[in-house]
Motif scaffolding. Structure first.
Motif, PDB file in Angstrom:
ATOM      1  N   GLY A 245      45.160  40.586  39.875  1.00 26.69           N
ATOM      2  CA  GLY A 245      44.161  41.558  39.444  1.00 26.69           C
ATOM      3  C   GLY A 245      44.731  42.582  38.482  1.00 26.69           C
ATOM      4  O   GLY A 245      44.078  42.973  37.505  1.00 26.69           O
ATOM      5  N   MET A 248      44.996  41.001  35.132  1.00 26.14           N
ATOM      6  CA  MET A 248      43.667  40.952  34.522  1.00 26.14           C
ATOM      7  C   MET A 248      43.342  42.287  33.859  1.00 26.14           C
ATOM      8  O   MET A 248      42.918  42.346  32.689  1.00 26.14           O
ATOM      9  CB  MET A 248      42.609  40.651  35.586  1.00 26.14           C
ATOM     10  N   ALA A 272      36.849  41.345  35.675  1.00 19.58           N
ATOM     11  CA  ALA A 272      38.102  41.862  36.213  1.00 19.58           C
ATOM     12  C   ALA A 272      37.840  42.977  37.218  1.00 19.58           C
ATOM     13  O   ALA A 272      38.542  43.090  38.235  1.00 19.58           O
ATOM     14  CB  ALA A 272      38.986  42.366  35.078  1.00 19.58           C
ATOM     15  N   TYR A 275      36.772  41.546  40.580  1.00 21.11           N
ATOM     16  CA  TYR A 275      37.926  41.012  41.297  1.00 21.11           C
ATOM     17  C   TYR A 275      38.742  42.138  41.932  1.00 21.11           C
ATOM     18  O   TYR A 275      39.187  42.032  43.075  1.00 21.11           O
ATOM     19  CB  TYR A 275      38.789  40.197  40.340  1.00 21.11           C
TER      20      TYR A 275
END
Length: 293
Positions: A245, A248, A272, A275
């Motif tokens: 994450g 991202m 993103a 997530y």
């Protein structure tokens, strides 16, 4: 790459033939082959694993680069936006099921396996076994044969609580960045995105120190019975997801600095963010079930 007229957004973007799926599969083949051979004593396995990983990551870089270029080139219309949203939704659902399996393993061990070993049915075989959770010594865990070294369990203070504060704060800063992007304030968006990335990196640093402390001071290892295995599997996989994450968010931040995304079109940012919020929620469950209960 598309049958649409150049410069016009197609109703549904249809990419041309691509080598990326085949090359990614080839890289993963050498990763699995190398890993399997390495753990079975073949020294060349580590080189296969490393080469496969490098090749796979390079393919991913090219693949994402092409996707970004297609998006920035105006090829992605409303239908593609819907496809990406459904894809991210199902991906996060699969992650929910992934962590659900490990949470279920923790519940099963606490509610069924350990009590069963301490029941009357096993009293003759293991008369000294105590069915308690969590445990701190061999003979009080699901290791009645005494093969687990004595260890100390991890409590919520202070490192896990600090990490909880870091993740909750990162969720706030990410939300602020999202609202700033929708409002067209790109500089504020970038600033709060960098804060979010920094909080994610700090979380990983704190968790790394927690593992070192658990291993050296508490003798808590992956082999420390069912408590050690569930502790490291849950927190370790969560830490890996935090790393993913954070990467991202890092790449989204770099794209923001290049001028990508608009207040109206920014699903890369939103995906993103979805997530990252999922990672936050999973940690809250971990914090309560692993460290407190």
């Amino acid at each position: 790459m598309s049958s649409s007229t150049h410069g016009a957004t197609p109703y549904y973007f249809v990419p041309g033939p691509s080598r990326h799926p085949a090359m990614a599969a080839l890289g993963l083949f050498f990763v699995i082959l190398g890993a399997g051979q390495w753990i079975n004593g073949a020294d060349w396995g580590k080189y296969s694993l490393a080469a496969g990983m490098v090749g796979w990551l390079f393919v991913l870089y090219q693949w994402f680069r092409d996707a970004v270029a297609e998006s920035q080139g105006g090829q992605y219309g409303h239908k593609i936006d819907i496809s990406y949203r459904w894809s991210m939704t199902w991906f996060i659902f699969s992650e929910v099921m992934f962590f659900g399996a490990f949470f279920t393993a923790l519940w099963w061990a606490r509610a069924h396996s350990v009590p069963e070993l301490g029941s009357l049915n096993n009293a003759i075989l293991w008369p000294d076994f105590k069915a308690v959770w969590p445990s701190m010594a061999a003979g009080a865990t699901a290791s009645p044969a005494g093969i687990v070294e004595p260890f100390t369990t991890m409590g919520p203070f202070w490192l896990p609580t600090i990490n909880t504060a870091l993740l909750l704060t990162s969720g706030v800063t990410l939300t602020i960045a999202h609202h700033a992007l929708v409002a067209g304030n790109r500089s504020k968006t970038i600033a709060f995105m960098w804060i979010t990335v920094l909080l994610g990196v700090t979380f990983l640093g704190v968790q790394g120190y927690e593992y070192y402390h658990a291993y050296s001071a508490y003798n808590l290892k992956l082999s420390s019975g069912i408590f050690g295995s569930t502790f490291y599997m849950l927190t370790g996989f969560h830490g890996f997801h935090v790393l993913v994450g954070m990467l991202m968010l890092l790449f989204i931040t770099l794209r923001l600095q290049k001028g990508h995304f608009t207040p109206e079109r920014h699903f890369g940012f939103e995906g993103a963010a979805w997530y990252w919020h999922f990672v936050d929620v999973v940690w809250l469950g971990l914090y309560i079930l692993v460290y407190w209960l």
